[in-house]
Design a protein around this motif. Structure first.
Motif, PDB file in Angstrom:
ATOM      1  N   VAL A  10     -11.660  -2.752   9.142  1.00  0.00           N
ATOM      2  CA  VAL A  10     -12.158  -3.306   7.884  1.00  0.00           C
ATOM      3  C   VAL A  10     -12.933  -4.588   8.172  1.00  0.00           C
ATOM      4  O   VAL A  10     -12.484  -5.436   8.945  1.00  0.00           O
ATOM      5  CB  VAL A  10     -11.001  -3.610   6.900  1.00  0.00           C
ATOM      6  N   LYS A  11     -14.119  -4.668   7.567  1.00  0.00           N
ATOM      7  CA  LYS A  11     -14.886  -5.908   7.700  1.00  0.00           C
ATOM      8  C   LYS A  11     -15.114  -6.515   6.317  1.00  0.00           C
ATOM      9  O   LYS A  11     -15.130  -5.804   5.304  1.00  0.00           O
ATOM     10  CB  LYS A  11     -16.232  -5.655   8.384  1.00  0.00           C
ATOM     11  N   ARG A  12     -15.257  -7.845   6.307  1.00  0.00           N
ATOM     12  CA  ARG A  12     -15.488  -8.559   5.060  1.00  0.00           C
ATOM     13  C   ARG A  12     -16.848  -9.224   5.112  1.00  0.00           C
ATOM     14  O   ARG A  12     -17.218  -9.829   6.125  1.00  0.00           O
ATOM     15  CB  ARG A  12     -14.400  -9.611   4.852  1.00  0.00           C
ATOM     16  N   THR A  13     -17.604  -9.061   4.031  1.00  0.00           N
ATOM     17  CA  THR A  13     -18.903  -9.735   3.951  1.00  0.00           C
ATOM     18  C   THR A  13     -18.928 -10.573   2.674  1.00  0.00           C
ATOM     19  O   THR A  13     -18.157 -10.313   1.724  1.00  0.00           O
ATOM     20  CB  THR A  13     -20.062  -8.717   3.912  1.00  0.00           C
ATOM     21  N   LYS A  14     -19.814 -11.559   2.647  1.00  0.00           N
ATOM     22  CA  LYS A  14     -19.915 -12.433   1.484  1.00  0.00           C
ATOM     23  C   LYS A  14     -21.333 -12.408   0.964  1.00  0.00           C
ATOM     24  O   LYS A  14     -22.295 -12.493   1.722  1.00  0.00           O
ATOM     25  CB  LYS A  14     -19.519 -13.856   1.866  1.00  0.00           C
ATOM     26  N   ALA A  15     -21.480 -12.205  -0.342  1.00  0.00           N
ATOM     27  CA  ALA A  15     -22.802 -12.209  -0.968  1.00  0.00           C
ATOM     28  C   ALA A  15     -22.702 -12.828  -2.352  1.00  0.00           C
ATOM     29  O   ALA A  15     -21.826 -12.448  -3.147  1.00  0.00           O
ATOM     30  CB  ALA A  15     -23.347 -10.773  -1.064  1.00  0.00           C
ATOM     31  N   LYS A  16     -23.549 -13.791  -2.600  1.00  0.00           N
ATOM     32  CA  LYS A  16     -23.583 -14.485  -3.901  1.00  0.00           C
ATOM     33  C   LYS A  16     -22.209 -15.016  -4.293  1.00  0.00           C
ATOM     34  O   LYS A  16     -21.763 -14.887  -5.438  1.00  0.00           O
ATOM     35  CB  LYS A  16     -24.117 -13.548  -4.983  1.00  0.00           C
ATOM     36  N   PHE A  19     -16.698 -11.827  -2.062  1.00  0.00           N
ATOM     37  CA  PHE A  19     -16.341 -11.106  -0.847  1.00  0.00           C
ATOM     38  C   PHE A  19     -16.314  -9.598  -1.130  1.00  0.00           C
ATOM     39  O   PHE A  19     -15.835  -9.151  -2.178  1.00  0.00           O
ATOM     40  CB  PHE A  19     -14.971 -11.557  -0.330  1.00  0.00           C
ATOM     41  N   TYR A  20     -16.826  -8.855  -0.143  1.00  0.00           N
ATOM     42  CA  TYR A  20     -16.839  -7.391  -0.237  1.00  0.00           C
ATOM     43  C   TYR A  20     -16.213  -6.835   1.043  1.00  0.00           C
ATOM     44  O   TYR A  20     -16.375  -7.395   2.136  1.00  0.00           O
ATOM     45  CB  TYR A  20     -18.263  -6.871  -0.406  1.00  0.00           C
ATOM     46  N   TYR A  21     -15.524  -5.684   0.901  1.00  0.00           N
ATOM     47  CA  TYR A  21     -14.773  -5.115   2.023  1.00  0.00           C
ATOM     48  C   TYR A  21     -15.264  -3.682   2.310  1.00  0.00           C
ATOM     49  O   TYR A  21     -15.486  -2.893   1.381  1.00  0.00           O
ATOM     50  CB  TYR A  21     -13.277  -5.119   1.711  1.00  0.00           C
ATOM     51  N   TYR A  22     -15.393  -3.380   3.619  1.00  0.00           N
ATOM     52  CA  TYR A  22     -15.918  -2.070   4.041  1.00  0.00           C
ATOM     53  C   TYR A  22     -15.076  -1.511   5.189  1.00  0.00           C
ATOM     54  O   TYR A  22     -14.594  -2.265   6.046  1.00  0.00           O
ATOM     55  CB  TYR A  22     -17.368  -2.193   4.487  1.00  0.00           C
ATOM     56  N   PHE A  23     -14.949  -0.191   5.183  1.00  0.00           N
ATOM     57  CA  PHE A  23     -14.156   0.503   6.218  1.00  0.00           C
ATOM     58  C   PHE A  23     -15.089   1.212   7.196  1.00  0.00           C
ATOM     59  O   PHE A  23     -16.010   1.923   6.789  1.00  0.00           O
ATOM     60  CB  PHE A  23     -13.213   1.532   5.574  1.00  0.00           C
ATOM     61  N   ASP A  24     -14.823   1.034   8.500  1.00  0.00           N
ATOM     62  CA  ASP A  24     -15.599   1.707   9.556  1.00  0.00           C
ATOM     63  C   ASP A  24     -15.070   3.136   9.715  1.00  0.00           C
ATOM     64  O   ASP A  24     -13.968   3.350  10.217  1.00  0.00           O
ATOM     65  CB  ASP A  24     -15.452   0.930  10.867  1.00  0.00           C
ATOM     66  N   THR A  25     -15.842   4.136   9.291  1.00  0.00           N
ATOM     67  CA  THR A  25     -15.379   5.533   9.313  1.00  0.00           C
ATOM     68  C   THR A  25     -15.355   6.149  10.713  1.00  0.00           C
ATOM     69  O   THR A  25     -14.789   7.214  10.913  1.00  0.00           O
ATOM     70  CB  THR A  25     -16.282   6.412   8.436  1.00  0.00           C
ATOM     71  N   GLY A  26     -15.995   5.467  11.669  1.00  0.00           N
ATOM     72  CA  GLY A  26     -16.076   6.041  13.020  1.00  0.00           C
ATOM     73  C   GLY A  26     -17.207   7.039  13.164  1.00  0.00           C
ATOM     74  O   GLY A  26     -17.410   7.622  14.238  1.00  0.00           O
ATOM     75  N   LEU A  39     -14.527  -0.563   0.148  1.00  0.00           N
ATOM     76  CA  LEU A  39     -13.112  -0.605  -0.240  1.00  0.00           C
ATOM     77  C   LEU A  39     -12.905  -1.604  -1.377  1.00  0.00           C
ATOM     78  O   LEU A  39     -13.675  -2.574  -1.515  1.00  0.00           O
ATOM     79  CB  LEU A  39     -12.254  -1.053   0.950  1.00  0.00           C
ATOM     80  N   PRO A  40     -11.846  -1.411  -2.161  1.00  0.00           N
ATOM     81  CA  PRO A  40     -11.465  -2.469  -3.116  1.00  0.00           C
ATOM     82  C   PRO A  40     -10.999  -3.700  -2.336  1.00  0.00           C
ATOM     83  O   PRO A  40     -10.696  -3.622  -1.143  1.00  0.00           O
ATOM     84  CB  PRO A  40     -10.306  -1.837  -3.900  1.00  0.00           C
ATOM     85  N   ALA A  41     -10.913  -4.793  -2.982  1.00  0.00           N
ATOM     86  CA  ALA A  41     -10.397  -6.002  -2.332  1.00  0.00           C
ATOM     87  C   ALA A  41      -8.920  -5.797  -1.988  1.00  0.00           C
ATOM     88  O   ALA A  41      -8.211  -5.065  -2.687  1.00  0.00           O
ATOM     89  CB  ALA A  41     -10.554  -7.206  -3.264  1.00  0.00           C
ATOM     90  N   PRO A  42      -8.436  -6.407  -0.898  1.00  0.00           N
ATOM     91  CA  PRO A  42      -7.014  -6.253  -0.525  1.00  0.00           C
ATOM     92  C   PRO A  42      -6.056  -6.633  -1.630  1.00  0.00           C
ATOM     93  O   PRO A  42      -4.928  -6.122  -1.686  1.00  0.00           O
ATOM     94  CB  PRO A  42      -6.881  -7.168   0.690  1.00  0.00           C
ATOM     95  N   SER A  43      -6.488  -7.516  -2.536  1.00  0.00           N
ATOM     96  CA  SER A  43      -5.618  -7.919  -3.644  1.00  0.00           C
ATOM     97  C   SER A  43      -5.552  -6.871  -4.743  1.00  0.00           C
ATOM     98  O   SER A  43      -4.680  -6.916  -5.606  1.00  0.00           O
ATOM     99  CB  SER A  43      -6.119  -9.253  -4.229  1.00  0.00           C
ATOM    100  N   ASP A  44      -6.480  -5.904  -4.691  1.00  0.00           N
ATOM    101  CA  ASP A  44      -6.520  -4.832  -5.697  1.00  0.00           C
ATOM    102  C   ASP A  44      -5.412  -3.828  -5.400  1.00  0.00           C
ATOM    103  O   ASP A  44      -5.202  -3.432  -4.254  1.00  0.00           O
ATOM    104  CB  ASP A  44      -7.894  -4.154  -5.656  1.00  0.00           C
ATOM    105  N   ARG A  45      -4.702  -3.361  -6.419  1.00  0.00           N
ATOM    106  CA  ARG A  45      -3.602  -2.432  -6.208  1.00  0.00           C
ATOM    107  C   ARG A  45      -4.060  -1.075  -5.673  1.00  0.00           C
ATOM    108  O   ARG A  45      -3.258  -0.295  -5.163  1.00  0.00           O
ATOM    109  CB  ARG A  45      -2.825  -2.237  -7.513  1.00  0.00           C
ATOM    110  N   ASN A  46      -5.343  -0.749  -5.798  1.00  0.00           N
ATOM    111  CA  ASN A  46      -5.892   0.519  -5.290  1.00  0.00           C
ATOM    112  C   ASN A  46      -6.291   0.437  -3.818  1.00  0.00           C
ATOM    113  O   ASN A  46      -6.680   1.446  -3.223  1.00  0.00           O
ATOM    114  CB  ASN A  46      -7.105   0.947  -6.114  1.00  0.00           C
ATOM    115  N   PHE A  47      -6.217  -0.770  -3.268  1.00  0.00           N
ATOM    116  CA  PHE A  47      -6.658  -0.938  -1.875  1.00  0.00           C
ATOM    117  C   PHE A  47      -5.838  -0.077  -0.911  1.00  0.00           C
ATOM    118  O   PHE A  47      -6.378   0.608  -0.047  1.00  0.00           O
ATOM    119  CB  PHE A  47      -6.563  -2.404  -1.455  1.00  0.00           C
ATOM    120  N   GLY A  48      -4.520  -0.101  -1.030  1.00  0.00           N
ATOM    121  CA  GLY A  48      -3.645   0.599  -0.086  1.00  0.00           C
ATOM    122  C   GLY A  48      -3.931   2.086  -0.023  1.00  0.00           C
ATOM    123  O   GLY A  48      -4.044   2.677   1.067  1.00  0.00           O
TER     124      GLY A  48
END
Length: 335
Positions: A10-16, A19-26, A39-48
């Motif tokens: 998972v990588k985190r990027t920042k824009a404006k 923070f935005y989160y992305y998963f490396d699918t391989g 991905l949703p933010a880690p604080s989001d209940r749908n993240f897991g």
């Protein structure tokens, strides 16, 4: 993500300011760049749930990628000593039909292939039964080797019946006589060599004038590796005398599959409208030898076949001619 709490892939990027989160699918796209899924933010209940699903897909792909594919199995087999020791003609056939197998199923994990997968593939080749049977034989040979080496434990080619292809039939007597007397010198020479040596088209096409020593033709069969010394029939000697000797092959042209096809097409055209194939002349020769009173062993000494194969080829020999030959022998025997 807090420092020191990195989440795998998972990588985190920042824009404006966000923070935005992305998963490396391989995976990579058509340009070779990594494919990332948002991905949703880690604080989001749908993240897991989202993270677990993407992680599961990535793990399954990694497991499949690590398995031996059918293509890799075929590559290993063709590089093996077992394959290298086979006759050149067999290797060419296996390479051709294993290649067809790889084209259809090459990326599949070799261990996961099942009998139903092979049956479906072969059924789709029903309009080419000869090719389907060769795919089955060539694929089965590779799997048999791979099991002995411990690369796989399955056998997707087990208990699959070969398709009926029909057999090459001996030429009718009148068609053979016509071809032996053909005004086309190329056809006449090919037919004489095929019939009076009882050999396969590839071996006949490869014969050179240097293979003739006195009244004998020396050759080594490509398929079996068997060395033969074949006495030259008087009719073949007469035909050979009509052609100029050289340092090249007796039948003009380099011995290739293209030359074999040229011979086939020339013979088919000369024998039209009757459909014949050069290999049928091998049966004619075996039958003629047996009908002349030759034993199975004597016939095999000319054709280079096993005794069992001579009998198999001879199933359609003429009972009438055999009977006539037997009666002549009987009549010559003193009381």
């Amino acid at each position: 993500m807090p420092k020191g709490k990195a989440i795998p892939y998972v990588k985190r990027t920042k824009a404006k300011g966000r923070f935005y989160y992305y998963f490396d699918t391989g995976q990579v796209n058509e340009k070779g760049k990594p494919v990332w899924k948002k991905l949703p933010a880690p604080s989001d209940r749908n993240f897991g749930g989202a993270y677990a699903a993407l992680m599961g897909h990535r793990t399954r792909r990694a497991n499949v990628k690590s398995e031996l594919t059918l293509k890799a199995l075929i590559d290993l087999y063709q590089a093996s000593e077992t394959f290298k020791k086979k006759a050149a003609s067999t290797k060419r056939l296996y390479e051709l039909y294993q290649g067809e197998l790889v084209d259809k199923l090459g990326t599949a994990p070799a261990q996961r292939l099942e009998r139903k997968d092979i049956v479906l593939l072969l059924d789709k080749m029903a309009d080419r039964p000869g090719a389907a049977n060769m795919v089955q034989r060539a694929g089965g040979a590779a799997y048999s080797w791979a099991r002995r080496r411990g690369h796989v434990t399955n056998d997707p080619f087990a208990d699959i019946e070969e398709m009926a292809t029909g057999e090459h039939q001996p030429w009718p007597d009148e068609v053979l006589a016509k071809a032996l007397a053909s005004e086309d010198g190329f056809v006449r020479l090919c037919v004489h060599l095929l019939y009076y040596t009882a050999q396969r088209i590839g071996d006949v096409a490869a014969l050179t004038w240097r293979d003739i020593v006195g009244d004998t033709i020396s050759l080594t069969q490509k398929k079996t590796g068997k060395a033969l010394e074949i006495p030259i029939h008087a009719e073949l000697a007469k035909e050979l005398s009509r052609h100029e000797r050289s340092l090249s092959t007796i039948i003009p042209g380099k011995p290739t599959e293209g030359k074999n096809n040229k011979i086939r097409l020339a013979i088919q055209a000369a024998c039209a409208p009757v459909k014949v194939v050069p290999h049928g002349l091998r049966k004619n020769a075996v039958n003629s030898l047996l009908e002349a009173g030759c034993s199975t062993g004597e016939t095999a000494a000319i054709s280079g076949q096993s005794l069992q194969m001579v009998e198999y080829y001879a199933r359609q020999r003429s009972q009438k001619k055999l009977g006539q030959a037997a009666m002549l022998k009987w009549q010559r025997k003193p009381n």
